[in-house]
Design a protein around this motif. Structure first.
Motif, PDB file in Angstrom:
ATOM      1  N   ILE A 188      -0.540  -0.772  -5.233  1.00  0.00           N
ATOM      2  CA  ILE A 188      -1.336  -0.344  -6.381  1.00  0.00           C
ATOM      3  C   ILE A 188      -2.560  -1.239  -6.519  1.00  0.00           C
ATOM      4  O   ILE A 188      -2.441  -2.470  -6.512  1.00  0.00           O
ATOM      5  N   GLN A 196       9.771   6.205  -9.175  1.00  0.00           N
ATOM      6  CA  GLN A 196       9.092   7.481  -8.948  1.00  0.00           C
ATOM      7  C   GLN A 196       9.038   8.333 -10.217  1.00  0.00           C
ATOM      8  O   GLN A 196       8.370   9.357 -10.260  1.00  0.00           O
ATOM      9  N   ILE A 229      -2.518   4.260  -7.222  1.00  0.00           N
ATOM     10  CA  ILE A 229      -1.414   4.054  -6.280  1.00  0.00           C
ATOM     11  C   ILE A 229      -1.954   4.467  -4.916  1.00  0.00           C
ATOM     12  O   ILE A 229      -2.179   5.640  -4.654  1.00  0.00           O
ATOM     13  N   GLN A 267      -0.549   3.519  -1.879  1.00  0.00           N
ATOM     14  CA  GLN A 267       0.548   3.791  -0.943  1.00  0.00           C
ATOM     15  C   GLN A 267       1.811   4.019  -1.749  1.00  0.00           C
ATOM     16  O   GLN A 267       2.099   3.277  -2.679  1.00  0.00           O
ATOM     17  N   ASN A 268       2.537   5.044  -1.373  1.00  0.00           N
ATOM     18  CA  ASN A 268       3.833   5.340  -1.976  1.00  0.00           C
ATOM     19  C   ASN A 268       4.706   5.862  -0.838  1.00  0.00           C
ATOM     20  O   ASN A 268       4.806   7.064  -0.629  1.00  0.00           O
ATOM     21  N   GLU A 269       5.283   4.941  -0.105  1.00  0.00           N
ATOM     22  CA  GLU A 269       5.964   5.265   1.146  1.00  0.00           C
ATOM     23  C   GLU A 269       7.480   5.220   0.985  1.00  0.00           C
ATOM     24  O   GLU A 269       8.075   4.144   0.981  1.00  0.00           O
ATOM     25  N   ILE A 325       5.402   0.472  -2.478  1.00  0.00           N
ATOM     26  CA  ILE A 325       4.378   1.036  -3.348  1.00  0.00           C
ATOM     27  C   ILE A 325       3.264  -0.001  -3.438  1.00  0.00           C
ATOM     28  O   ILE A 325       3.529  -1.170  -3.732  1.00  0.00           O
ATOM     29  N   TRP A 358      14.659   3.138  -6.213  1.00  0.00           N
ATOM     30  CA  TRP A 358      13.443   3.824  -5.757  1.00  0.00           C
ATOM     31  C   TRP A 358      13.119   5.001  -6.689  1.00  0.00           C
ATOM     32  O   TRP A 358      11.967   5.193  -7.079  1.00  0.00           O
TER      33      TRP A 358
END
Length: 178
Positions: free
Chosen positions: A104, A51, A92, A94-96, A102, A47
């Motif tokens: 995109i 990031q 992006i 969603q970046n949960e 993720i 993860w």
């Protein structure tokens, strides 16, 4: 009394029917591209690579030459520059971290000719001491353009899977003790 009970049953039946009708609209997403890989790293380590743009570039196994963040506010805008000289603008959406997901979207103004919309998602799941990474993409557009973009995305996802695997094999030799 019968009328009240009958009315309650009727209302309950209508509520259940309405809820059932709403559930029918939820459909399974049909992905055009799917790639999965088991990476010999803990979930949080994988993860963290996704990031960090420098680590993500390294994980691309040479496929990506640069990742430039244009706007850090959600949706995060970034430009991905490929080693072949091409580039892609992405958002992006969603970046949960809690769901390890993720999502995109390709920026519409940067879509290849014949493509109406394109997006992909990356899913991360712990699998013991390994991490399963799944890339999934949806592409809408003309058949020839769609096939070309799907081929490109397959190559890109394969490069990341290979690069992540290579990152697990780099080790520092132990120092010989006297």
């Amino acid at each position: 009394m019968k009328k009240i009970i009958l009315s309650l049953l009727l209302l309950t039946g209508l509520s259940a029917y309405k809820a059932s009708a709403q559930m029918e609209t939820a459909r399974k997403v049909k992905w055009d591209v799917e790639k999965g890989a088991d990476i010999n790293m803990e979930l949080d380590a994988v993860w963290n690579i996704f990031q960090n743009n420098e680590l993500l570039k390294k994980a691309s196994n040479g496929y990506v030459s640069a990742i430039e963040v244009i706007d850090t506010a959600m949706p995060i805008s970034r430009k991905v520059v490929f080693s072949n000289g091409g580039d892609r603008l992405e958002s992006i959406t969603q970046n949960e971290a809690h769901n390890k997901l993720i999502a995109i979207d390709f920026v519409d103004s940067n879509l290849p000719k014949g493509i109406k919309a394109a997006q992909y998602a990356i899913f991360f799941k712990a699998n013991g001491s390994k991490t399963n990474v799944k890339w999934r993409a949806m592409v809408k557009g003309d058949n020839d353009a769609k096939q070309a973009l799907m081929k490109q995305l397959n190559t890109e996802f394969d490069s990341y899977a290979t690069g992540l695997d290579k990152m697990t094999k780099t080790s520092i030799p132990a120092v010989k003790m006297n």
